[in-house]
Design an enzyme around this catalytic site. Structure first.
Site, PDB file in Angstrom:
ATOM      1  N   HIS A 268       0.845  -1.195   0.000  1.00  0.00           N
ATOM      2  CA  HIS A 268       0.000   0.000   0.000  1.00  0.00           C
ATOM      3  C   HIS A 268       0.888   1.256   0.000  1.00  0.00           C
ATOM      4  O   HIS A 268       1.164   1.813  -1.059  1.00  0.00           O
ATOM      5  CB  HIS A 268      -0.928  -0.073   1.203  1.00  0.00           C
ATOM      6  CG  HIS A 268      -2.027   0.939   1.226  1.00  0.00           C
ATOM      7  ND1 HIS A 268      -2.312   1.758   0.172  1.00  0.00           N
ATOM      8  CD2 HIS A 268      -2.913   1.260   2.197  1.00  0.00           C
ATOM      9  CE1 HIS A 268      -3.327   2.539   0.481  1.00  0.00           C
ATOM     10  NE2 HIS A 268      -3.713   2.259   1.713  1.00  0.00           N
ATOM     11  N   HIS A 307      -2.127  -1.089 -11.567  1.00  0.00           N
ATOM     12  CA  HIS A 307      -3.015  -0.665 -10.481  1.00  0.00           C
ATOM     13  C   HIS A 307      -4.255  -1.526 -10.500  1.00  0.00           C
ATOM     14  O   HIS A 307      -4.715  -1.906 -11.577  1.00  0.00           O
ATOM     15  CB  HIS A 307      -3.387   0.819 -10.657  1.00  0.00           C
ATOM     16  CG  HIS A 307      -3.907   1.447  -9.414  1.00  0.00           C
ATOM     17  ND1 HIS A 307      -5.214   1.323  -9.024  1.00  0.00           N
ATOM     18  CD2 HIS A 307      -3.288   2.178  -8.454  1.00  0.00           C
ATOM     19  CE1 HIS A 307      -5.381   1.973  -7.882  1.00  0.00           C
ATOM     20  NE2 HIS A 307      -4.222   2.489  -7.510  1.00  0.00           N
ATOM     21  N   ASP A 363       3.063   6.026  -7.639  1.00  0.00           N
ATOM     22  CA  ASP A 363       4.335   5.795  -6.953  1.00  0.00           C
ATOM     23  C   ASP A 363       5.547   5.820  -7.866  1.00  0.00           C
ATOM     24  O   ASP A 363       6.678   5.792  -7.400  1.00  0.00           O
ATOM     25  CB  ASP A 363       4.290   4.446  -6.235  1.00  0.00           C
ATOM     26  CG  ASP A 363       3.343   4.491  -5.061  1.00  0.00           C
ATOM     27  OD1 ASP A 363       3.370   5.504  -4.352  1.00  0.00           O
ATOM     28  OD2 ASP A 363       2.581   3.536  -4.868  1.00  0.00           O
TER      29      ASP A 363
HETATM   30  N1  CMC Z   1       5.009  -5.471 -13.481  1.00  0.00           N
HETATM   31  C1  CMC Z   1       4.893  -6.565 -14.272  1.00  0.00           C
HETATM   32  N2  CMC Z   1       3.773  -7.263 -14.432  1.00  0.00           N
HETATM   33  C2  CMC Z   1       2.704  -6.828 -13.751  1.00  0.00           C
HETATM   34  C3  CMC Z   1       2.738  -5.711 -12.913  1.00  0.00           C
HETATM   35  C4  CMC Z   1       3.958  -5.010 -12.797  1.00  0.00           C
HETATM   36  N3  CMC Z   1       4.052  -3.933 -12.031  1.00  0.00           N
HETATM   37  N4  CMC Z   1       1.519  -5.507 -12.363  1.00  0.00           N
HETATM   38  C5  CMC Z   1       0.746  -6.485 -12.839  1.00  0.00           C
HETATM   39  N5  CMC Z   1       1.451  -7.282 -13.667  1.00  0.00           N
HETATM   40  C6  CMC Z   1       0.943  -8.415 -14.453  1.00  0.00           C
HETATM   41  C7  CMC Z   1       0.755  -9.643 -13.570  1.00  0.00           C
HETATM   42  O1  CMC Z   1       1.916 -10.451 -13.536  1.00  0.00           O
HETATM   43  C8  CMC Z   1      -0.398 -10.311 -14.271  1.00  0.00           C
HETATM   44  O2  CMC Z   1       0.099 -10.928 -15.426  1.00  0.00           O
HETATM   45  P1  CMC Z   1      -0.486 -12.375 -15.889  1.00  0.00           P
HETATM   46  O3  CMC Z   1      -1.916 -12.056 -16.291  1.00  0.00           O
HETATM   47  O4  CMC Z   1       0.375 -12.770 -17.024  1.00  0.00           O
HETATM   48  O5  CMC Z   1      -0.386 -13.255 -14.693  1.00  0.00           O
HETATM   49  C9  CMC Z   1      -1.259  -9.153 -14.730  1.00  0.00           C
HETATM   50  O6  CMC Z   1      -0.351  -8.058 -14.899  1.00  0.00           O
HETATM   51  C10 CMC Z   1      -2.350  -8.744 -13.736  1.00  0.00           C
HETATM   52  O7  CMC Z   1      -1.755  -8.504 -12.475  1.00  0.00           O
HETATM   53  P2  CMC Z   1      -2.478  -8.656 -11.067  1.00  0.00           P
HETATM   54  O8  CMC Z   1      -1.459  -8.933 -10.019  1.00  0.00           O
HETATM   55  O9  CMC Z   1      -3.620  -9.615 -11.195  1.00  0.00           O
HETATM   56  O10 CMC Z   1      -3.087  -7.207 -10.876  1.00  0.00           O
HETATM   57  P3  CMC Z   1      -3.662  -6.607  -9.512  1.00  0.00           P
HETATM   58  O11 CMC Z   1      -4.734  -5.667  -9.907  1.00  0.00           O
HETATM   59  O12 CMC Z   1      -3.998  -7.661  -8.532  1.00  0.00           O
HETATM   60  O13 CMC Z   1      -2.407  -5.820  -8.942  1.00  0.00           O
HETATM   61  C11 CMC Z   1      -0.883  -4.130  -8.326  1.00  0.00           C
HETATM   62  C12 CMC Z   1      -2.286  -4.453  -8.902  1.00  0.00           C
HETATM   63  C13 CMC Z   1      -0.762  -2.619  -8.090  1.00  0.00           C
HETATM   64  C14 CMC Z   1      -0.708  -4.832  -6.949  1.00  0.00           C
HETATM   65  C15 CMC Z   1       0.175  -4.633  -9.331  1.00  0.00           C
HETATM   66  O14 CMC Z   1       0.006  -4.001 -10.584  1.00  0.00           O
HETATM   67  C16 CMC Z   1       1.590  -4.448  -8.811  1.00  0.00           C
HETATM   68  O15 CMC Z   1       2.108  -5.305  -8.079  1.00  0.00           O
HETATM   69  N6  CMC Z   1       2.268  -3.294  -9.194  1.00  0.00           N
HETATM   70  C17 CMC Z   1       3.588  -3.010  -8.692  1.00  0.00           C
HETATM   71  C18 CMC Z   1       3.490  -2.461  -7.267  1.00  0.00           C
HETATM   72  C19 CMC Z   1       3.005  -1.025  -7.262  1.00  0.00           C
HETATM   73  O16 CMC Z   1       3.446  -0.187  -8.020  1.00  0.00           O
HETATM   74  N7  CMC Z   1       2.068  -0.737  -6.316  1.00  0.00           N
HETATM   75  C20 CMC Z   1       1.524   0.603  -6.161  1.00  0.00           C
HETATM   76  C21 CMC Z   1       0.056   0.659  -6.453  1.00  0.00           C
HETATM   77  S1  CMC Z   1      -0.546   2.339  -6.541  1.00  0.00           S
HETATM   78  C22 CMC Z   1      -0.595   2.842  -4.876  1.00  0.00           C
HETATM   79  C23 CMC Z   1      -1.971   2.929  -4.302  1.00  0.00           C
HETATM   80  O17 CMC Z   1      -2.878   3.488  -4.954  1.00  0.00           O
HETATM   81  O18 CMC Z   1      -2.158   2.413  -3.146  1.00  0.00           O
END
Ligand code: CMC
Length: 444
Positions: A268, A307, A363
C-alpha cells in the site's frame, strides 16, 4: 419492459427470486432468502479482497479506472492540483464544498491552532528505539493521542468531532517530523505557524541552527500538491481499515492509527520506496532492456506500474511527472530519473505491458521527488499518511453519519473440522507425519 431487478434461479431447488438493483449493485443480504431448506442459513457472497463488493455508499471520491479519472467531491484532481491548496482540498473533502475566503481563513487558523503536541507526547516519542521505523512510530503516536484526548470518544458529539478532525490534520505533520528527528537523534522543532502547512512541515523536518527556516517555494508547492494527490482514493486498504475499526465506534485517533498501520504495508504505502530500490538495483541505462526482459519472464515486477483500479495512466502519475521536473530544477536532477524515463518509454511501447494495461501509477515518480527533497526512504509512507489524513477523516465522518452502517463484521466459509470431542493429553496418539504436515500447513 426493462426493470431494475435481477432474477435468480436456484438450480438446486428450481426456485426463482427477484432482487432489486440499485446503482448497478445488488444487496448481498437479498441472497439470504435463497435457501434449500428452512434450516439452511441462506446464500452468502464470497469475495476475498473485496474485488467486487461495495462496502459503503460514498459521496467523497469518484474513480473511473478505465478512463483514468479521479475526482474529489466532483472536482477533477488535475484542477485541484493546479489551483487548490492542500488545506483547501482537506476542507472540500471533509465538508463537501469548497470554502469561501472567510471560511478558508477560519479553517486554516483552526488547523494551525492544533499543530503543537502535548509535552508528554515528546516523552512518549523518546521511548521508541533510536532506529525505530518512523511509520511504526507514527502508528503508535497517533493511537496514543486517544489517551491525551479522552473526550474524543464522544463520536456523536459534533463539536468534539470537529475538534478531533482539526487536531488530527494539525498534528499529523508534527508527529511525522518528530518521528524522523527522533530516528536521526536531532532535537524536535516546534511548529512555525507563520509558514504554510507544507512549509511548516519542511521546517519541522529540516530546520537546524537557523533562527527561522525558509522553505524553497517550489519545493513547498510541490509537497503541497503531493499531499493533494494523496488526500483520498476511495475505499483503499487504509481507508477501509479506518472505516472498519471506526465502525466499532472507537475514537478517531484509534481508527486513524489503524489506517496508518494499513498504510505501513509494502503493498500500500511502501511501493514508492520499492521503486527507488528497483531503480538503484538497475543502476544504469544500459541495464534497462535486460531488466524489462526479466520482468516479462516473471522474475519480478516493474514497481510503480499497474493498479487494481486504473487500467489507464494513473492521473496522479501524470501530474507528479511534471512536478518532478520542477523539483529537479531546484535540487538538481535525481540520477535515477533517466532510468525511470527509459523504463517508462520501453514499457509503454511493449506488448506485455500494453496487453495487461500496465501504466505508471502514483508511486512511479513520487519517490524520486521525495528523495531529491532530502527525505529518507522510510519517511515515504509517513508523507503519504499526512496527505491521506483528511481523506480518512472525511470517510470516517461519512461512515459515522451513515444510518445503514453497522459494526464491520464479515462472514466466512467455514471449511474446518466438524465437531470432535476433546481428548486428554495422555490418551492422544503420537503425532503422525500426516498430522505434522497439517499442523505445518497452518503456517503460524
Ligand atoms: N510489473 C509486471 N507485471 C505486472 C505488474 C507489474 N508492475 N503488475 C501487474 N502485472 C501483471 C501480472 O503479472 C499479471 O500478469 P499475468 O496475467 O500474465 O499473470 C497481470 O499483470 C495482472 O496482475 P495482477 O497482479 O492480477 O493485478 P492486480 O490488480 O492484482 O495488482 C498491483 C495491482 C498494483 C498490486 C500490481 O500491478 C503491482 O504489483 N504493481 C507493482 C506495485 C506497485 O506499483 N504498487 C503501487 C500501487 S498504486 C498505490 C496505491 O494506490 O495504493
Amino acid at each position: 419492459m426493462s426493470k431494475n431487478t435481477l432474477t435468480i434461479t436456484d438450480n438446486r431447488t428450481g426456485q426463482t427470486y427477484e432482487v432489486p438493483i440499485e446503482c448497478g449493485t445488488i444487496r448481498t443480504m437479498d441472497l439470504r432468502q435463497i435457501k434449500v431448506s428452512n434450516d439452511d442459513f441462506g446464500l452468502l457472497g464470497y469475495d476475498p479482497g473485496y474485488l467486487n463488493t461495495a462496502s459503503c455508499k460514498s459521496m467523497v471520491t469518484f474513480i473511473d479506472g478505465e478512463k483514468g479519472i479521479l475526482r474529489y467531491r466532483g472536482y477533477p484532481i488535475e484542477q485541484l492540483a493546479e489551483k487548490s491548496s492542500f488545506l483547501e482540498t482537506a476542507y472540500l473533502l471533509i465538508k463537501g464544498e469548497l470554502p469561501d475566503r472567510e471560511r478558508l481563513e477560519a479553517w486554516r487558523y483552526n488547523i494551525q491552532m492544533h499543530t503543537m503536541v502535548h509535552a508528554n507526547l515528546t516523552k512518549f516519542m523518546d521511548g521508541f528505539r533510536y532506529d525505530g521505523h518512523p511509520m511504526g512510530i507514527l502508528v503508535g503516536t497517533v493511537g496514543a493521542l486517544s489517551t491525551f484526548y479522552p473526550g474524543a470518544k464522544n463520536i456523536f458529539d459534533l463539536e468534539s468531532r470537529k475538534l478531533q478532525v482539526r487536531r488530527l490534520i494539525g498534528k499529523m505533520p508534527t508527529l511525522a517530523a518528530m518521528s524522523f528527528r527522533h530516528s536521526m537523534g536531532f532535537p524536535y522543532v516546534l511548529p512555525d505557524n507563520d509558514l504554510s502547512y507544507a512549509g511548516n512541515f519542511l521546517s519541522m523536518m529540516f530546520k537546524m541552527t537557523e533562527l527561522k527556516y525558509s522553505p524553497d517555494p517550489i519545493l513547498e508547492k510541490a509537497l503541497d500538491v503531493l499531499f493533494i494527490l494523496h488526500a483520498d482514493h476511495e475505499q483503499n486498504c487504509s481507508t477501509s481499515a479506518v472505516r472498519s475499526v471506526g465502525s466499532s465506534r472507537v475514537d478517531p485517533y484509534s481508527a486513524l492509527a489503524a489506517g496508518c498501520a494499513a498504510l505501513y504495508g509494502p503493498l500500500h504505502g511502501g511501493a514508492n520506496e520499492a521503486v527507488i530500490r528497483m531503480l538503484e538495483r538497475i543502476g544504469s541505462l544500459d541495464k534497462v532492456p535486460e531488466f524489462i526482459k526479466s520482468v516479462k519472464a516473471g522474475e519480478g515486477r516493474l514497481m510503480g506500474f499497474g493498479h487494481r483500479v486504473y487500467k489507464n495512466y494513473d492521473p496522479r502519475a501524470k501530474i507528479i511527472k511534471k512536478i518532478a521536473f520542477e523539483v529537479f530544477e531546484v535540487t538538481g536532477r535525481n540520477t535515477l530519473l533517466d532510468i525511470a524515463l527509459e523504463l517508462e518509454r520501453i514499457a509503454l511501447e511493449d506488448e506485455y505491458f500494453i496487453d495487461r494495461k500496465l501504466y505508471p501509477n502514483v508511486d512511479f515518480y513520487s519517490g524520486l521527488i521525495y528523495q531529491a527533497m532530502g527525505f529518507p526512504l522510510d519517511m515515504f509512507p509517513v508523507l503519504f499518511a499526512i496527505g491521506r489524513t483528511p481523506g480518512w477523516l472525511a470517510q470516517w465522518t461519512e461512515h459515522m453519519n451513515d444510518d445503514e452502517q453497522k459494526i464491520a463484521r464479515p462472514r466466512q466459509m467455514y471449511l474446518g473440522e466438524d465437531k470432535r470431542d476433546y481428548v486428554p493429553i495422555e490418551n492422544r496418539p503420537k503425532i503422525s507425519q500426516l498430522v505434522e504436515n497439517k499442523i505445518g500447513m497452518c503456517r503460524l
